[in-house]
Write a protein that holds these residues in place. Sequence first.
Motif, PDB file in Angstrom:
ATOM      1  N   ARG A  75      69.201  60.164 -14.244  1.00 45.03           N
ATOM      2  CA  ARG A  75      68.073  60.283 -15.155  1.00 45.03           C
ATOM      3  C   ARG A  75      66.773  59.867 -14.467  1.00 45.03           C
ATOM      4  NH1 ARG A  75      68.340  60.353 -20.551  1.00 45.03           N
ATOM      5  NH2 ARG A  75      66.880  58.605 -20.788  1.00 45.03           N
ATOM      6  N   ALA A  76      66.835  58.801 -13.682  1.00 47.05           N
ATOM      7  CA  ALA A  76      65.633  58.328 -13.000  1.00 47.05           C
ATOM      8  C   ALA A  76      65.129  59.345 -11.987  1.00 47.05           C
ATOM      9  CB  ALA A  76      65.912  56.991 -12.310  1.00 47.05           C
ATOM     10  N   GLU A  77      66.046  59.935 -11.213  1.00 46.05           N
ATOM     11  CA  GLU A  77      65.650  60.923 -10.218  1.00 46.05           C
ATOM     12  C   GLU A  77      65.035  62.161 -10.879  1.00 46.05           C
ATOM     13  OE1 GLU A  77      69.003  60.056  -6.739  1.00 46.05           O
ATOM     14  OE2 GLU A  77      69.467  61.386  -8.420  1.00 46.05           O
ATOM     15  N   ALA A  78      65.637  62.593 -11.985  1.00 52.41           N
ATOM     16  CA  ALA A  78      65.120  63.764 -12.683  1.00 52.41           C
ATOM     17  C   ALA A  78      63.735  63.497 -13.254  1.00 52.41           C
ATOM     18  CB  ALA A  78      66.081  64.162 -13.809  1.00 52.41           C
ATOM     19  N   ILE A  79      63.579  62.341 -13.874  1.00 50.60           N
ATOM     20  CA  ILE A  79      62.283  61.977 -14.457  1.00 50.60           C
ATOM     21  C   ILE A  79      61.217  61.908 -13.374  1.00 50.60           C
ATOM     22  CG2 ILE A  79      61.008  60.130 -15.613  1.00 50.60           C
ATOM     23  CD1 ILE A  79      63.695  59.479 -17.069  1.00 50.60           C
ATOM     24  N   ALA A  80      61.586  61.316 -12.230  1.00 54.91           N
ATOM     25  CA  ALA A  80      60.625  61.153 -11.137  1.00 54.91           C
ATOM     26  C   ALA A  80      60.193  62.499 -10.572  1.00 54.91           C
ATOM     27  CB  ALA A  80      61.226  60.288 -10.037  1.00 54.91           C
ATOM     28  N   MET A  81      61.137  63.399 -10.319  1.00 51.84           N
ATOM     29  CA  MET A  81      60.792  64.701  -9.752  1.00 51.84           C
ATOM     30  C   MET A  81      59.894  65.488 -10.694  1.00 51.84           C
ATOM     31  SD  MET A  81      63.257  67.897  -8.583  1.00 51.84           S
ATOM     32  CE  MET A  81      64.183  66.944  -7.386  1.00 51.84           C
ATOM     33  N   PHE A 107      61.427  54.318  -8.919  1.00 51.78           N
ATOM     34  CA  PHE A 107      60.783  55.325  -9.756  1.00 51.78           C
ATOM     35  C   PHE A 107      60.143  54.705 -10.996  1.00 51.78           C
ATOM     36  CE2 PHE A 107      64.466  57.830  -7.890  1.00 51.78           C
ATOM     37  CZ  PHE A 107      63.711  58.352  -6.849  1.00 51.78           C
ATOM     38  N   TYR A 108      59.747  53.447 -10.886  1.00 53.23           N
ATOM     39  CA  TYR A 108      59.186  52.740 -12.030  1.00 53.23           C
ATOM     40  C   TYR A 108      57.936  53.440 -12.576  1.00 53.23           C
ATOM     41  CZ  TYR A 108      56.945  49.070 -14.787  1.00 53.23           C
ATOM     42  OH  TYR A 108      56.338  48.372 -15.802  1.00 53.23           O
ATOM     43  N   LYS A 109      57.008  53.800 -11.690  1.00 51.46           N
ATOM     44  CA  LYS A 109      55.751  54.414 -12.140  1.00 51.46           C
ATOM     45  C   LYS A 109      55.981  55.746 -12.836  1.00 51.46           C
ATOM     46  CE  LYS A 109      52.362  52.375  -8.989  1.00 51.46           C
ATOM     47  NZ  LYS A 109      51.289  52.666  -8.002  1.00 51.46           N
ATOM     48  N   GLU A 110      56.893  56.542 -12.279  1.00 50.66           N
ATOM     49  CA  GLU A 110      57.178  57.844 -12.873  1.00 50.66           C
ATOM     50  C   GLU A 110      57.801  57.695 -14.260  1.00 50.66           C
ATOM     51  OE1 GLU A 110      57.921  56.893  -9.851  1.00 50.66           O
ATOM     52  OE2 GLU A 110      57.370  58.434  -8.369  1.00 50.66           O
ATOM     53  N   ILE A 111      58.758  56.767 -14.364  1.00 50.54           N
ATOM     54  CA  ILE A 111      59.409  56.538 -15.652  1.00 50.54           C
ATOM     55  C   ILE A 111      58.402  55.998 -16.661  1.00 50.54           C
ATOM     56  CG2 ILE A 111      61.139  55.139 -16.848  1.00 50.54           C
ATOM     57  CD1 ILE A 111      62.813  55.293 -14.236  1.00 50.54           C
ATOM     58  N   ARG A 112      57.597  55.044 -16.245  1.00 47.20           N
ATOM     59  CA  ARG A 112      56.582  54.462 -17.138  1.00 47.20           C
ATOM     60  C   ARG A 112      55.628  55.535 -17.657  1.00 47.20           C
ATOM     61  NH1 ARG A 112      52.536  50.263 -14.444  1.00 47.20           N
ATOM     62  NH2 ARG A 112      52.040  52.194 -13.320  1.00 47.20           N
ATOM     63  N   LYS A 113      55.176  56.424 -16.792  1.00 47.22           N
ATOM     64  CA  LYS A 113      54.238  57.461 -17.210  1.00 47.22           C
ATOM     65  C   LYS A 113      54.895  58.436 -18.193  1.00 47.22           C
ATOM     66  CE  LYS A 113      50.600  58.085 -16.392  1.00 47.22           C
ATOM     67  NZ  LYS A 113      49.358  57.832 -17.153  1.00 47.22           N
ATOM     68  N   MET A 114      56.122  58.824 -17.933  1.00 42.10           N
ATOM     69  CA  MET A 114      56.801  59.739 -18.837  1.00 42.10           C
ATOM     70  C   MET A 114      57.082  59.104 -20.198  1.00 42.10           C
ATOM     71  SD  MET A 114      57.153  62.769 -17.410  1.00 42.10           S
ATOM     72  CE  MET A 114      55.431  62.450 -17.019  1.00 42.10           C
ATOM     73  N   ASN A 122      60.551  55.132 -25.622  1.00 38.64           N
ATOM     74  CA  ASN A 122      60.327  53.769 -25.133  1.00 38.64           C
ATOM     75  C   ASN A 122      61.366  52.831 -25.738  1.00 38.64           C
ATOM     76  OD1 ASN A 122      59.100  51.713 -23.716  1.00 38.64           O
ATOM     77  ND2 ASN A 122      57.473  51.394 -25.221  1.00 38.64           N
ATOM     78  N   ASP A 123      62.604  53.001 -25.292  1.00 37.91           N
ATOM     79  CA  ASP A 123      63.713  52.208 -25.814  1.00 37.91           C
ATOM     80  C   ASP A 123      63.994  51.007 -24.932  1.00 37.91           C
ATOM     81  OD1 ASP A 123      64.064  54.018 -27.900  1.00 37.91           O
ATOM     82  OD2 ASP A 123      65.472  55.242 -26.740  1.00 37.91           O
ATOM     83  N   ALA A 124      64.856  50.147 -25.415  1.00 40.88           N
ATOM     84  CA  ALA A 124      65.220  48.944 -24.657  1.00 40.88           C
ATOM     85  C   ALA A 124      66.034  49.302 -23.422  1.00 40.88           C
ATOM     86  CB  ALA A 124      65.998  47.973 -25.535  1.00 40.88           C
ATOM     87  N   LYS A 125      66.707  50.452 -23.458  1.00 35.60           N
ATOM     88  CA  LYS A 125      67.489  50.917 -22.309  1.00 35.60           C
ATOM     89  C   LYS A 125      67.164  52.391 -22.057  1.00 35.60           C
ATOM     90  CE  LYS A 125      71.629  49.714 -21.389  1.00 35.60           C
ATOM     91  NZ  LYS A 125      73.107  49.589 -21.425  1.00 35.60           N
ATOM     92  N   ILE A 126      66.938  52.719 -20.795  1.00 37.98           N
ATOM     93  CA  ILE A 126      66.695  54.105 -20.392  1.00 37.98           C
ATOM     94  C   ILE A 126      67.869  54.664 -19.610  1.00 37.98           C
ATOM     95  CG2 ILE A 126      65.230  55.527 -18.856  1.00 37.98           C
ATOM     96  CD1 ILE A 126      62.846  54.036 -19.881  1.00 37.98           C
ATOM     97  N   ASN A 127      68.734  53.774 -19.119  1.00 42.94           N
ATOM     98  CA  ASN A 127      69.913  54.179 -18.348  1.00 42.94           C
ATOM     99  C   ASN A 127      69.525  55.040 -17.152  1.00 42.94           C
ATOM    100  OD1 ASN A 127      71.737  52.954 -20.294  1.00 42.94           O
ATOM    101  ND2 ASN A 127      71.300  54.697 -21.628  1.00 42.94           N
ATOM    102  N   PRO A 128      68.709  54.509 -16.267  1.00 38.34           N
ATOM    103  CA  PRO A 128      68.185  55.317 -15.156  1.00 38.34           C
ATOM    104  C   PRO A 128      69.242  55.813 -14.184  1.00 38.34           C
ATOM    105  CG  PRO A 128      67.741  52.986 -14.799  1.00 38.34           C
ATOM    106  CD  PRO A 128      68.261  53.111 -16.198  1.00 38.34           C
ATOM    107  N   GLY A 129      70.383  55.126 -14.092  1.00 38.94           N
ATOM    108  CA  GLY A 129      71.397  55.509 -13.117  1.00 38.94           C
ATOM    109  C   GLY A 129      72.421  56.490 -13.629  1.00 38.94           C
TER     110      GLY A 129
END
Length: 360
Positions: A75-81, A107-114, A122-129
Amino acid sequence: MIKKVAIITVLTAMLGQSVSIELTHAESLKVPATHDYQDLSKSHWAAQDFMQLLEIGALDAPTNGHIKPNEMVTRAEAIAMIARATGISLESNFQLKAKDVHPAHPFYKEIRKMVELGVIQNDAKINPGEPVQRDQIAKILSLAFQIEIDQKNNASFIDMPNNHWAKDYVESLADTGIIKGTTKKEFSPRTNVTRAQLATLTVRGIQFKKQLSNNNLIYDYLAKDYISTTTTHKSWSNQVVALINEIRVSKGLNALVQDSALSQLAIIKAQDMIKRGYFDHTSPFYGDPWDMAMLFDYDYVSFAENLARNFSTPKQTVDAWLASPTHRENLLNAHYTTTGIGVKQKNDGNLYIVNLFAKK
């Protein structure tokens, strides 16, 4: 509100008419040559998409010579790209609620912006992995590239029932051609997305957004669909504007500036007349010209429209307009500052010409 009188005139090679109405103001990407990666041949179906994303910085260049096209995407990689591909600035002071995405995350900045833009909740868990799945990526792509989502879609899949949370995202995105089913009838919403698949989907999103920004495509809020507004007679249109401006300047008037948004509106009108078989100021679908302008978010202070059909050359068209008092009034009105031209050809070979004038 500002009221202006707009003269809207219609002209054919055989018959002309005019009416005065009082209006109330109301491509594909250039792809770089492929680089050498041990697991990505130049003939791979996603090779050029990977190279495009590397070129624009949406994808970090591998350091080990492996681009891993068949690996599942997190999820983190997809959001970042996708975030990088939109070209939006990643700087922000937005506060994430997620406990599983720390400022040190790559990918903190990318996730934060999205999250800030509402693409991700904006949930307590995004499950980036966790692996990203097809229904999830459809929603992310739709929101990140600002695709209009509606419930009137041509696409449908037997495994996307009415109560599926992503049904409208999937079908609306499928209507644009950015995403497709795994078969003609199935979407496979819970299937994981590979890096190669994500690369291709992301590039399609970029291309679609570019078509919108170039005024080759527009969302029709009445039809609930995107419609093509590609200029097919650019030289013809430019000659009409040049002839009009030559006459205006010779009479001490300002030259009109071609407004791509106004030309887009003119193309819509020309296409609509051909599609619905009419030749008139008022569309049976869109209504009056000012209704069309409002529907497609074109703001103006004053507005006018000349229509013509069945002429063979730009000069014949402009000469005919000049010979008609109401058409001539539009062409030589000192109040107008911009113009737009739409030229579309009917199946019988005849051209439909729409010339719009406006002051914004």
